[in-house]
Motif scaffolding. Structure first.
Motif, PDB file in Angstrom:
ATOM      1  N   ILE A  31      22.386   4.238  -4.905  1.00  0.00           N
ATOM      2  CA  ILE A  31      23.501   3.999  -3.989  1.00  0.00           C
ATOM      3  C   ILE A  31      23.836   5.270  -3.197  1.00  0.00           C
ATOM      4  O   ILE A  31      24.017   5.205  -1.969  1.00  0.00           O
ATOM      5  CB  ILE A  31      24.727   3.464  -4.740  1.00  0.00           C
ATOM      6  CG1 ILE A  31      24.433   2.061  -5.280  1.00  0.00           C
ATOM      7  CG2 ILE A  31      25.949   3.417  -3.820  1.00  0.00           C
ATOM      8  CD1 ILE A  31      24.106   1.025  -4.225  1.00  0.00           C
ATOM      9  N   LEU A  74      24.688  -2.939   1.359  1.00  0.00           N
ATOM     10  CA  LEU A  74      25.812  -2.441   0.576  1.00  0.00           C
ATOM     11  C   LEU A  74      26.905  -3.502   0.447  1.00  0.00           C
ATOM     12  O   LEU A  74      27.511  -3.650  -0.620  1.00  0.00           O
ATOM     13  CB  LEU A  74      26.380  -1.166   1.221  1.00  0.00           C
ATOM     14  CG  LEU A  74      25.485   0.072   1.181  1.00  0.00           C
ATOM     15  CD1 LEU A  74      26.138   1.223   1.917  1.00  0.00           C
ATOM     16  CD2 LEU A  74      25.152   0.470  -0.245  1.00  0.00           C
ATOM     17  N   PHE A 114      28.075  -4.400  -3.291  1.00  0.00           N
ATOM     18  CA  PHE A 114      29.286  -3.675  -3.689  1.00  0.00           C
ATOM     19  C   PHE A 114      30.322  -4.581  -4.356  1.00  0.00           C
ATOM     20  O   PHE A 114      31.360  -4.110  -4.812  1.00  0.00           O
ATOM     21  CB  PHE A 114      29.911  -2.939  -2.499  1.00  0.00           C
ATOM     22  CG  PHE A 114      29.756  -1.442  -2.578  1.00  0.00           C
ATOM     23  CD1 PHE A 114      30.787  -0.641  -3.002  1.00  0.00           C
ATOM     24  CD2 PHE A 114      28.545  -0.863  -2.252  1.00  0.00           C
ATOM     25  CE1 PHE A 114      30.641   0.726  -3.095  1.00  0.00           C
ATOM     26  CE2 PHE A 114      28.379   0.510  -2.335  1.00  0.00           C
ATOM     27  CZ  PHE A 114      29.429   1.309  -2.763  1.00  0.00           C
ATOM     28  N   CYS A 132      29.830   0.133  -7.398  1.00  0.00           N
ATOM     29  CA  CYS A 132      30.879   1.001  -6.858  1.00  0.00           C
ATOM     30  C   CYS A 132      30.975   2.302  -7.648  1.00  0.00           C
ATOM     31  O   CYS A 132      31.064   3.384  -7.077  1.00  0.00           O
ATOM     32  CB  CYS A 132      32.211   0.252  -6.879  1.00  0.00           C
ATOM     33  SG  CYS A 132      33.538   1.041  -5.956  1.00  0.00           S
ATOM     34  N   ALA A 175      28.179   4.978  -7.057  1.00  0.00           N
ATOM     35  CA  ALA A 175      28.205   5.768  -5.815  1.00  0.00           C
ATOM     36  C   ALA A 175      28.636   7.199  -6.087  1.00  0.00           C
ATOM     37  O   ALA A 175      28.327   8.111  -5.304  1.00  0.00           O
ATOM     38  CB  ALA A 175      29.142   5.118  -4.796  1.00  0.00           C
ATOM     39  N   VAL A 198      32.989  -3.872   2.903  1.00  0.00           N
ATOM     40  CA  VAL A 198      32.665  -2.888   1.862  1.00  0.00           C
ATOM     41  C   VAL A 198      33.936  -2.202   1.367  1.00  0.00           C
ATOM     42  O   VAL A 198      34.134  -2.010   0.160  1.00  0.00           O
ATOM     43  CB  VAL A 198      31.654  -1.849   2.395  1.00  0.00           C
ATOM     44  CG1 VAL A 198      31.508  -0.680   1.417  1.00  0.00           C
ATOM     45  CG2 VAL A 198      30.290  -2.497   2.638  1.00  0.00           C
ATOM     46  N   ILE A 252      35.585  -1.864  -2.383  1.00  0.00           N
ATOM     47  CA  ILE A 252      35.958  -0.579  -2.976  1.00  0.00           C
ATOM     48  C   ILE A 252      37.383  -0.644  -3.509  1.00  0.00           C
ATOM     49  O   ILE A 252      37.677  -0.194  -4.622  1.00  0.00           O
ATOM     50  CB  ILE A 252      35.808   0.561  -1.942  1.00  0.00           C
ATOM     51  CG1 ILE A 252      34.327   0.794  -1.613  1.00  0.00           C
ATOM     52  CG2 ILE A 252      36.435   1.853  -2.470  1.00  0.00           C
ATOM     53  CD1 ILE A 252      34.086   1.798  -0.500  1.00  0.00           C
TER      54      ILE A 252
END
Length: 360
Positions: free
Chosen positions: A69, A118, A122, A128, A131, A196, A200
């Motif tokens: 990632i 992504l 994600f 997540c 990353a 995305v 997150i």
């Protein structure tokens, strides 16, 4: 049970993920870079197919286990910088008239391919978390894209999509046409970045404090999203963890933009006829028609009556019919276009066969 359509076998997917690596900005467009772009396109299509079938766990595990990632985030930001710093120089070069601008279009599309991949993966918490520090770079990236999206929305300057035709990549003004396509892609990329960012924020409890601080204090995402501000009134770096990819790539290449553009014009974006045929052969294999159709959510409709269609014209493979009677009824109208498309397909197949023959 119906067999799941796949772009890659599990072993192939693992090898492609394992071999992903970061490329310096100067290397964008070389043979190795294009090969990796092909890998990412295949992984992207496989991720979409697996997600639609609820079987995306295997690809997710590969990306986490091989710690790829951060690599994808770095590639995403590097090509973003290329689009801002190098592409405008290529467009201004009066003596740059490539036989085809398709290789440049692939570079422009690279950012969209990565952000789409992504967006698909994600959704998973482990992605997540994997990353690591690059989550800050991804947050900054999302802020840049959403600022552009908000500004375009406020000014009513959302670009309207225009379908890119093959001839558009061959005419004298094709570089200008690419600029228009880049603007349209930028809007779509911004929407993917918003998605995305949403994933997150779903994992906010597992993110480092620096990531939350960056979203709320440095960039004030709530203000950006709610009020559609053009950009945040402050942009300071907090102490501790900071995003580094953008600054590193810009610092490493600062003052070299013209030289990099010349290098890529001479070595990457002016391919020979043989190189173009080779690329066409590989991309024809990558974009398998059955796979592309599986990615489209709507079932094909009969061109005559609009019913769900199961039969397709065997010559041009373009028009769909629900039954033979509809196909016969439509033949006089379809005949001319069918002949043209069948000839074009035959030419592509002949070129691929020529390319596949060993040179003596």
């Amino acid at each position: 049970m119906e067999e799941q359509l796949a772009v890659l076998l599990p072993g192939e997917a693992e090898i492609l993920v394992r071999d992903l690596k970061s490329f310096p900005l100067r290397a964008i467009g070389d043979e190795g870079w294009f090969r990796q772009h092909e890998y990412i396109e295949k992984l992207n299509m496989q991720a979409l197919l697996s997600a639609s079938a609820g079987h995306e766990q295997l690809l997710t595990e590969f990306l986490v286990n091989y710690a790829k990632i951060p690599t994808l985030v770095e590639e995403l930001i590097t090509v973003e910088i290329w689009k801002q710093k190098i592409f405008p120089i290529l467009c201004r070069l009066k003596d740059f008239k490539p036989k085809s601008t398709f290789p440049i279009y692939l570079v422009l599309h690279h950012e969209a391919s990565i952000i789409n991949l992504l967006e698909t993966v994600f959704f998973h918490k482990e992605i997540c978390e994997s990353a690591e520090d690059t989550i800050l770079d991804l947050i900054d990236y999302s802020h840049r894209k959403l600022t552009l999206l908000a500004a375009q929305s406020a000014c009513g300057k959302i670009p309207h999509e225009k379908k890119l035709q093959p001839e558009d990549l061959q005419n004298a003004s094709s570089m200008q046409e690419l600029k228009k396509q880049a603007e349209i892609m930028e809007f779509d990329i911004s929407l993917k970045a918003l998605s995305v960012l949403r994933f997150i924020t779903d994992q906010i409890e597992s993110l480092p404090v620096s990531a939350v601080t960056r979203m709320l204090n440095t960039h004030n995402f709530p203000c950006l999203l709610v009020q559609l501000v053009e950009h945040c009134p402050w942009s300071c770096y907090e102490e501790g963890q900071v995003p580094v990819i953008w600054d590193h790539v810009v610092r490493e290449n600062s003052g070299k933009w013209q030289a990099i553009a010349k290098h890529q014009v001479n070595n990457m974006f002016n391919p020979s006829e043989e190189e173009l045929r080779s690329q066409a052969c590989r991309w024809a294999q990558t974009y398998n028609l059955d796979v592309i159709e599986a990615l489209i959510p709507d079932k094909p409709k009969c061109v005559v009556c609009g019913s769900e269609a199961a039969k397709r014209c065997s010559r041009c493979r373009n028009e769909w019919y629900c039954r033979r009677e509809c196909q016969v009824q439509h033949w006089q109208k379809h005949k001319k276009a069918c002949n043209l498309m069948a000839e074009a397909l035959q030419k592509i197949e002949d070129d691929i066969k020529m390319q596949a023959k060993p040179t003596e």
